[in-house]
Design a protein around this motif. Structure first.
Motif, PDB file in Angstrom:
ATOM      1  N   TYR A  14      21.568  13.578  -2.004  1.00 50.86           N
ATOM      2  CA  TYR A  14      20.348  12.514  -2.451  1.00 50.86           C
ATOM      3  C   TYR A  14      19.250  13.091  -2.167  1.00 50.86           C
ATOM      4  CZ  TYR A  14      17.954   7.709  -0.628  1.00 50.86           C
ATOM      5  OH  TYR A  14      17.237   7.097   0.130  1.00 50.86           O
ATOM      6  N   LEU A  15      19.332  14.055  -0.642  1.00 52.57           N
ATOM      7  CA  LEU A  15      18.535  14.704  -0.578  1.00 52.57           C
ATOM      8  C   LEU A  15      17.696  15.757  -1.965  1.00 52.57           C
ATOM      9  CD1 LEU A  15      20.105  15.951   3.388  1.00 52.57           C
ATOM     10  CD2 LEU A  15      17.896  14.316   2.964  1.00 52.57           C
ATOM     11  N   LYS A  16      18.347  15.849  -2.419  1.00 51.98           N
ATOM     12  CA  LYS A  16      18.187  17.172  -2.938  1.00 51.98           C
ATOM     13  C   LYS A  16      17.538  16.376  -3.886  1.00 51.98           C
ATOM     14  CE  LYS A  16      20.132  20.250  -6.713  1.00 51.98           C
ATOM     15  NZ  LYS A  16      19.612  20.161  -8.074  1.00 51.98           N
ATOM     16  N   TRP A  17      17.924  15.206  -4.942  1.00 52.98           N
ATOM     17  CA  TRP A  17      17.084  14.783  -5.266  1.00 52.98           C
ATOM     18  C   TRP A  17      15.707  14.199  -5.217  1.00 52.98           C
ATOM     19  CZ3 TRP A  17      21.007  11.002  -8.733  1.00 52.98           C
ATOM     20  CH2 TRP A  17      22.067  12.255  -9.023  1.00 52.98           C
ATOM     21  N   LEU A  18      16.217  13.514  -4.030  1.00 46.96           N
ATOM     22  CA  LEU A  18      14.043  13.872  -2.979  1.00 46.96           C
ATOM     23  C   LEU A  18      13.689  15.228  -3.315  1.00 46.96           C
ATOM     24  CD1 LEU A  18      15.538  11.537   0.144  1.00 46.96           C
ATOM     25  CD2 LEU A  18      14.134  11.056  -2.390  1.00 46.96           C
ATOM     26  N   VAL A  19      13.743  15.729  -2.970  1.00 49.44           N
ATOM     27  CA  VAL A  19      12.463  16.773  -3.098  1.00 49.44           C
ATOM     28  C   VAL A  19      12.235  17.423  -4.590  1.00 49.44           C
ATOM     29  CG1 VAL A  19      13.364  19.859  -2.348  1.00 49.44           C
ATOM     30  CG2 VAL A  19      14.255  18.451  -0.804  1.00 49.44           C
ATOM     31  N   GLU A  20      13.224  16.885  -5.387  1.00 51.03           N
ATOM     32  CA  GLU A  20      13.514  17.753  -7.048  1.00 51.03           C
ATOM     33  C   GLU A  20      12.200  16.400  -7.513  1.00 51.03           C
ATOM     34  OE1 GLU A  20      16.708  16.992  -9.072  1.00 51.03           O
ATOM     35  OE2 GLU A  20      17.505  19.047  -8.694  1.00 51.03           O
ATOM     36  N   ASP A  21      11.987  14.918  -6.739  1.00 53.72           N
ATOM     37  CA  ASP A  21      11.249  14.385  -7.156  1.00 53.72           C
ATOM     38  C   ASP A  21      10.030  15.212  -6.075  1.00 53.72           C
ATOM     39  OD1 ASP A  21      12.756  13.222  -8.998  1.00 53.72           O
ATOM     40  OD2 ASP A  21      12.847  11.496  -8.219  1.00 53.72           O
ATOM     41  N   ALA A  36      17.617   6.519  -4.810  1.00 52.96           N
ATOM     42  CA  ALA A  36      16.750   5.991  -3.702  1.00 52.96           C
ATOM     43  C   ALA A  36      16.961   4.662  -3.538  1.00 52.96           C
ATOM     44  CB  ALA A  36      15.538   6.756  -4.970  1.00 52.96           C
ATOM     45  N   SER A  37      17.172   4.017  -4.026  1.00 54.59           N
ATOM     46  CA  SER A  37      17.774   2.819  -3.734  1.00 54.59           C
ATOM     47  C   SER A  37      18.598   2.313  -2.696  1.00 54.59           C
ATOM     48  CB  SER A  37      17.315   1.777  -4.684  1.00 54.59           C
ATOM     49  OG  SER A  37      19.370   2.232  -5.290  1.00 54.59           O
ATOM     50  N   LEU A  38      19.295   3.149  -2.758  1.00 58.60           N
ATOM     51  CA  LEU A  38      21.063   3.330  -1.382  1.00 58.60           C
ATOM     52  C   LEU A  38      20.367   3.807  -0.013  1.00 58.60           C
ATOM     53  CD1 LEU A  38      23.730   4.987  -3.150  1.00 58.60           C
ATOM     54  CD2 LEU A  38      23.316   2.785  -3.684  1.00 58.60           C
ATOM     55  N   LYS A  39      20.966   2.978   1.044  1.00 62.32           N
ATOM     56  CA  LYS A  39      20.596   3.518   2.314  1.00 62.32           C
ATOM     57  C   LYS A  39      21.575   4.752   2.581  1.00 62.32           C
ATOM     58  CE  LYS A  39      20.354  -0.672   4.166  1.00 62.32           C
ATOM     59  NZ  LYS A  39      20.270  -1.844   4.796  1.00 62.32           N
ATOM     60  N   TYR A  40      21.396   6.405   3.037  1.00 61.91           N
ATOM     61  CA  TYR A  40      20.670   7.310   3.179  1.00 61.91           C
ATOM     62  C   TYR A  40      22.038   7.362   3.935  1.00 61.91           C
ATOM     63  CZ  TYR A  40      21.232  12.498   4.626  1.00 61.91           C
ATOM     64  OH  TYR A  40      20.977  13.451   4.768  1.00 61.91           O
ATOM     65  N   GLN A  89      16.325  10.279 -14.568  1.00 62.51           N
ATOM     66  CA  GLN A  89      14.736   9.798 -14.146  1.00 62.51           C
ATOM     67  C   GLN A  89      15.914   8.360 -13.060  1.00 62.51           C
ATOM     68  OE1 GLN A  89      13.061  12.658 -13.055  1.00 62.51           O
ATOM     69  NE2 GLN A  89      12.075  10.592 -12.154  1.00 62.51           N
ATOM     70  N   GLN A  90      16.438   7.596 -14.500  1.00 64.50           N
ATOM     71  CA  GLN A  90      16.537   6.397 -13.481  1.00 64.50           C
ATOM     72  C   GLN A  90      18.503   6.666 -12.891  1.00 64.50           C
ATOM     73  OE1 GLN A  90      15.887   3.868 -14.543  1.00 64.50           O
ATOM     74  NE2 GLN A  90      18.022   2.145 -13.418  1.00 64.50           N
ATOM     75  N   ALA A  91      18.987   7.757 -12.868  1.00 68.46           N
ATOM     76  CA  ALA A  91      19.785   7.901 -12.036  1.00 68.46           C
ATOM     77  C   ALA A  91      19.285   8.379 -10.438  1.00 68.46           C
ATOM     78  CB  ALA A  91      20.957   9.178 -12.167  1.00 68.46           C
ATOM     79  N   LYS A  92      18.328   8.590 -10.647  1.00 70.15           N
ATOM     80  CA  LYS A  92      17.827   9.506  -9.336  1.00 70.15           C
ATOM     81  C   LYS A  92      16.715   7.911  -8.406  1.00 70.15           C
ATOM     82  CE  LYS A  92      16.563  14.596 -10.507  1.00 70.15           C
ATOM     83  NZ  LYS A  92      15.435  15.171 -10.845  1.00 70.15           N
ATOM     84  N   LYS A  93      16.372   7.403  -9.442  1.00 65.73           N
ATOM     85  CA  LYS A  93      16.077   5.832  -8.910  1.00 65.73           C
ATOM     86  C   LYS A  93      16.798   4.909  -8.093  1.00 65.73           C
ATOM     87  CE  LYS A  93      13.497   1.773 -10.146  1.00 65.73           C
ATOM     88  NZ  LYS A  93      12.439   1.059 -12.611  1.00 65.73           N
ATOM     89  N   GLN A  94      18.074   4.299  -8.846  1.00 67.44           N
ATOM     90  CA  GLN A  94      19.285   4.163  -8.750  1.00 67.44           C
ATOM     91  C   GLN A  94      19.191   4.682  -7.375  1.00 67.44           C
ATOM     92  OE1 GLN A  94      21.673   3.610 -11.522  1.00 67.44           O
ATOM     93  NE2 GLN A  94      20.499   2.485 -12.923  1.00 67.44           N
ATOM     94  N   LYS A 127      33.083  -0.784  -2.547  1.00 68.84           N
ATOM     95  CA  LYS A 127      32.040  -0.900  -4.133  1.00 68.84           C
ATOM     96  C   LYS A 127      30.733  -0.363  -3.877  1.00 68.84           C
ATOM     97  CE  LYS A 127      32.751  -6.403  -3.462  1.00 68.84           C
ATOM     98  NZ  LYS A 127      31.832  -7.469  -2.700  1.00 68.84           N
ATOM     99  N   GLN A 128      30.417   0.852  -2.732  1.00 73.31           N
ATOM    100  CA  GLN A 128      29.373   1.078  -2.737  1.00 73.31           C
ATOM    101  C   GLN A 128      29.692   2.886  -2.904  1.00 73.31           C
ATOM    102  OE1 GLN A 128      25.867   1.823  -1.685  1.00 73.31           O
ATOM    103  NE2 GLN A 128      26.278   3.107  -0.014  1.00 73.31           N
ATOM    104  N   GLN A 129      30.828   3.044  -2.941  1.00 76.14           N
ATOM    105  CA  GLN A 129      31.446   4.776  -4.244  1.00 76.14           C
ATOM    106  C   GLN A 129      30.768   4.436  -5.535  1.00 76.14           C
ATOM    107  OE1 GLN A 129      32.663   7.707  -2.736  1.00 76.14           O
ATOM    108  NE2 GLN A 129      32.562   8.172  -4.770  1.00 76.14           N
ATOM    109  N   GLN A 130      31.861   2.998  -5.930  1.00 71.36           N
ATOM    110  CA  GLN A 130      31.513   2.723  -7.182  1.00 71.36           C
ATOM    111  C   GLN A 130      30.566   2.724  -7.731  1.00 71.36           C
ATOM    112  OE1 GLN A 130      33.726   2.843  -9.810  1.00 71.36           O
ATOM    113  NE2 GLN A 130      32.519   2.796 -11.514  1.00 71.36           N
ATOM    114  N   ARG A 131      29.339   2.796  -6.749  1.00 65.79           N
ATOM    115  CA  ARG A 131      27.876   2.731  -7.287  1.00 65.79           C
ATOM    116  C   ARG A 131      27.347   4.214  -7.450  1.00 65.79           C
ATOM    117  NH1 ARG A 131      23.621  -0.427  -4.469  1.00 65.79           N
ATOM    118  NH2 ARG A 131      22.440   0.316  -5.808  1.00 65.79           N
ATOM    119  N   VAL A 132      27.882   4.926  -6.908  1.00 64.38           N
ATOM    120  CA  VAL A 132      27.623   6.312  -6.465  1.00 64.38           C
ATOM    121  C   VAL A 132      28.100   7.200  -8.034  1.00 64.38           C
ATOM    122  CG1 VAL A 132      27.623   8.169  -5.623  1.00 64.38           C
ATOM    123  CG2 VAL A 132      26.935   6.149  -3.842  1.00 64.38           C
TER     124      VAL A 132
END
Length: 492
Positions: free
Chosen positions: A310-317, A294-298, A287-292, A269-274
């Motif tokens: 995950y880290l790359k998108w945090l840096v971009e933001d 960020a809601s997952l646990k690293y 932006q919506q993809a990054k927001k979703q 299920k987690q894989q499908q979310r990703v």
């Protein structure tokens, strides 16, 4: 012989150990083509593309009158429909190779006939079985099928999992050969997938988990009818087996399997979310993809690649502190991204955390190259961006030869090679500038004769003008070097 009429454009004949495709000449690009021309076209196609892993190889060309035929000798192959007799894990292995066909079509724009009867399962000694397509376009051969690789892949997978004759409708649970929740979920993921890679992820996640768990393949069960036993009889049988085999130990084993199964479902299920997040990003809604994401646990992400994104998108933001709190190596993502806008924030963070690596990148950004060299032992030179900034500092301070004294210098070799032509251009510009300055010093010593003085003044004015041009040229060479990014470097 089984004969399958594809459409009005030709038919496929299946013999005991070979397949034949027959088509009238009017269906080719050049209606005057012949087997010799088609053989040349096919040989050219084979040279251009390494396709044996996705397509069956034509073994003979024939022509008679207004018809052309191709023969495929397939002694060690079965029709794709036989996949319905396999357990679910074996089906997934075969679906993985079917995904290769879709990716090949997508990458090389080769049309494939996405028909159940156009695919076979090839059995190779000492190799995994693979699904291969029979008919595809090349040269004058036209395949009249506009099905996209994604839709074709979905169609063939659904046909393999069900009794359906068409894979373009959403199946009912009763249509499935294997009556298992994971099979239903997998089919749902396939039908909802927005790209081929999402289907690939769904397949590999299950195969990886199965290998890790030593899972028992999903066996065929009866979907409905009188053959199905009532649940109470199954429970009574199971109870008897528990008593015979030792109830406590078997129950404990089943509990562990249940936990493993639940963990697998959770992971899938987690894989499908990703997968859905990645598909959304690819479709343009970043932006919506990054927001979703960020809601997952690293720590619960399934792979290093997912965590890196995950880290790359945090840096971009510009969520630098959060990225560093999750992984200190994120500093090597932040450093190369320093620019005029984010520099104050990163400078404050470097001071707050006393972060030498960030100070290293900041020093390079601000042109404090001596400071960069002083901090060389604080950075990991296996990181290409760090190696790039250090070599840059040595070039711009005219100390290239001292790079031999640097620890881990083997990581700098390819970077040094990239800078070599820039270094030579800089040295040439510097030499010309220095020579012109010496020339001006000489011209300032005016001769005593007035006539000679006028000429010397004129030469001095010209030299000074040339010096300004050379100064601009020297500054331009330094700017070129200072602006070299890690992405400009060639791969090792």
């Amino acid at each position: 012989m089984n004969k399958f009429k594809i459409n009005r454009y030709g038919e496929i004949n299946v013999f005991s150990n070979s397949v034949e495709y027959v088509s009238p000449l009017e269906n080719f690009k050049d209606i005057y083509t012949n087997k010799e021309k088609l053989m040349e076209d096919y040989q050219a196609f084979s040279r251009d593309f390494n396709h044996d892993h996705v397509f069956c190889r034509i073994t003979r060309f024939n022509d008679w009158g207004k018809y052309i035929s191709f023969d495929y000798f397939l002694q060690d192959a079965t029709m794709y429909s036989e996949i319905r007799n396999d357990d679910f894990m074996t089906q997934l292995e075969l679906f993985s190779s079917l995904t290769d066909v879709a990716e090949f079509q997508d990458q090389h724009q080769v049309r494939v006939l996405w028909d159940l009867n156009n695919f076979v399962i090839a059995h190779h000694k000492d190799e995994k079985d693979r699904v291969k397509a029979v008919l595809h376009n090349f040269g004058d051969l036209v395949v009249y099928d506009d099905t996209t690789p994604l839709n074709g892949l979905k169609r063939l997978i659904i046909l393999g999992l069900t009794h359906l004759q068409t894979g373009d409708v959403k199946p009912l649970k009763s249509d499935f050969i294997h009556q298992d929740e994971d099979v239903f979920q997998f089919a749902d993921e396939v039908l909802r997938a927005k790209d081929i890679q999402s289907i690939r992820h769904s397949i590999t996640a299950r195969l990886s988990q199965s290998k890790g768990m030593g899972a028992v393949p999903v066996k065929r069960t009866v979907a409905s009818g009188s053959g199905r036993k009532p649940l109470r009889y199954l429970l009574m049988t199971l109870a008897a087996l528990l008593v015979m085999a030792g109830a406590f130990f078997l129950y404990q084993n089943l509990s562990e399997k249940t936990k493993e199964s639940e963990a697998l479902n959770q992971q899938l299920k987690q894989q499908q979310r990703v997968n859905d997040i990645f598909s959304e990003y690819i479709s343009g809604d970043h932006q919506q993809a990054k927001k979703q994401m960020a809601s997952l646990k690293y720590d619960e992400l399934n792979s290093d690649k997912q965590r890196a994104i995950y880290l790359k998108w945090l840096v971009e933001d510009q969520q630098y502190k959060k990225a560093l709190s999750l992984d200190k190596e994120a500093v090597y993502l932040i450093g190369p991204e320093i620019n005029q806008n984010n520099q104050p924030a990163i400078k404050a963070l470097a001071k707050e955390q006393d972060n030498d690596v960030l100070n290293f990148y900041l020093a390079s950004r601000e042109g404090r190259y001596d400071e960069v060299i002083k901090l060389r032992d604080k950075v990991d030179l296996k990181e290409r961006s760090a190696a790039n900034e250090l070599v840059k500092a040595y070039v711009l301070t005219d100390q290239m030869e001292k790079l031999n004294d640097v620890n881990d210098k083997e990581h700098l070799l390819s970077v040094k090679e990239h800078y070599r032509p820039y270094q030579k251009s800089l040295e040439k510009a510097q030499t010309q500038y220095d020579d012109k300055r010496e020339e001006i010093k000489s011209l300032k010593k005016l001769p005593k004769k007035k006539a000679s003085q006028a000429k010397a003044k004129k030469q001095l004015a010209q030299a000074r003008k040339e010096l300004e041009d050379l100064r601009s040229q020297l500054a331009e060479e330094k700017t070129k070097i200072a602006s070299i990014k890690v992405t400009d470097l060639k791969e090792k």
